[in-house]
Design an enzyme around this catalytic site. Structure first.
Site, PDB file in Angstrom:
ATOM      1  N   ASP A 105       8.381  -3.693  -8.419  1.00 41.37           N
ATOM      2  CA  ASP A 105       7.685  -3.914 -10.265  1.00 41.37           C
ATOM      3  C   ASP A 105       7.329  -5.242 -10.399  1.00 41.37           C
ATOM      4  OD1 ASP A 105       7.224  -4.103 -12.733  1.00 41.37           O
ATOM      5  OD2 ASP A 105       8.605  -2.663 -13.346  1.00 41.37           O
ATOM      6  N   PHE A 108       1.277   4.172  -5.371  1.00 43.02           N
ATOM      7  CA  PHE A 108       1.326   2.701  -5.737  1.00 43.02           C
ATOM      8  C   PHE A 108       0.118   1.906  -5.029  1.00 43.02           C
ATOM      9  CE2 PHE A 108       5.551   3.588  -6.908  1.00 43.02           C
ATOM     10  CZ  PHE A 108       5.654   3.172  -8.378  1.00 43.02           C
TER      11      PHE A 108
END
Length: 258
Positions: free
Chosen positions: A150, A236
């Site tokens: 993140d 991602f």
């Protein structure tokens, strides 16, 4: 099951964690995976003060958990498990440990691992820094992976980033001498922060091993490592590419202790 440990003194975490644990409903298949596959894949972590904490006396001894001596790769923030299940399936001679806090992702990882017949994979539901700091024995990991963590891209949230001052000591403790730390991100400022943190960590030196280009492999002073060929394309990474962001890899080697 690990032996019962004494209760820890009541306390609060001193550092902000790199995740916000949202409550999300799992599908019927994920619920079933948790019930039926957890005994095979999930290491039952004794807790400290929080549901994702690690009791300071808890230990995961790889030879006991996997039933053999083999090189161990640890992925921090394994998400849905695509990268680590693929790697575990492709390399049955190695052992793999997925560290994640989101149960839906862990359940999906168990489902995919079971379908693939990967028996050299175990999962840990816990805060990654605590896994690196105490749960794993010192020098027990051959590689540590941190792929697309993140980014916490708002400046006021940067303190929540996983790779920040002190991370080198945590990763360096878990890795054996000569072990490899691999990282990747699609956020330029986070990549720069990762590089600054790890270039300044006495536990590590840059290492471009595994490069497809021999010239890159011998260029420890280059800006970035080549893409790790053992990392499968995940959602991602694809999302970052679709948004026009560059993917930056970093590779570091654990220097000898002492």
């Amino acid at each position: 099951m690990p032996e019962e440990l004494p209760e820890a003194e009541p306390a609060f975490r001193k550092q902000p964690v790199s995740f916000v644990r949202r409550s999300g409903r799992m599908s019927e298949a994920q619920d079933r995976a948790w019930a039926e596959l957890a005994p095979q894949y999930l290491f039952d972590v004794p807790r400290d003060v929080a549901s994702t904490s690690v009791h300071p006396d808890a230990r995961l001894v790889p030879a006991e958990v996997y039933g053999r001596e083999a090189p161990l790769t640890v992925e921090i923030g394994s998400g849905q498990g695509h990268a680590i299940v693929s790697a575990a399936t492709a390399h049955p001679e190695r052992d793999f440990l997925a560290v994640e806090v989101f149960r839906a992702g862990l359940a999906r990882t168990m489902l995919d691992a079971d379908r693939a017949g990967a028996r050299n994979l175990r999962l840990v539901e816990a805060n990654a820094p605590e896994v690196l700091e105490t749960l794993l024995p010192e020098g027990s990991a051959d590689e540590v992976w941190v792929f697309f963590p993140d980014p916490w891209h708002k400046s006021r949230h940067n303190k929540r980033r996983l790779v920040k001052e002190g991370f080198g000591a945590l990763a360096g403790r878990a890795l054996r001498d000569g072990g490899v730390l691999r990282l990747a991100t699609d956020w330029e400022d986070y990549a720069l922060q990762m590089r600054e943190v790890l270039d300044g960590a006495p536990e590590f030196e840059r290492a471009f091993d595994g490069a497809s280009d021999p010239d890159q492999a011998s260029d420890p002073d280059g800006d970035w490592a080549p893409r790790f060929e053992g990392r499968v394309m995940t959602a991602f990474e694809r999302k970052g590419l679709n948004k026009g962001r560059d993917i930056r890899d970093l590779t570091y080697r654990r220097v000898p202790r002492g």
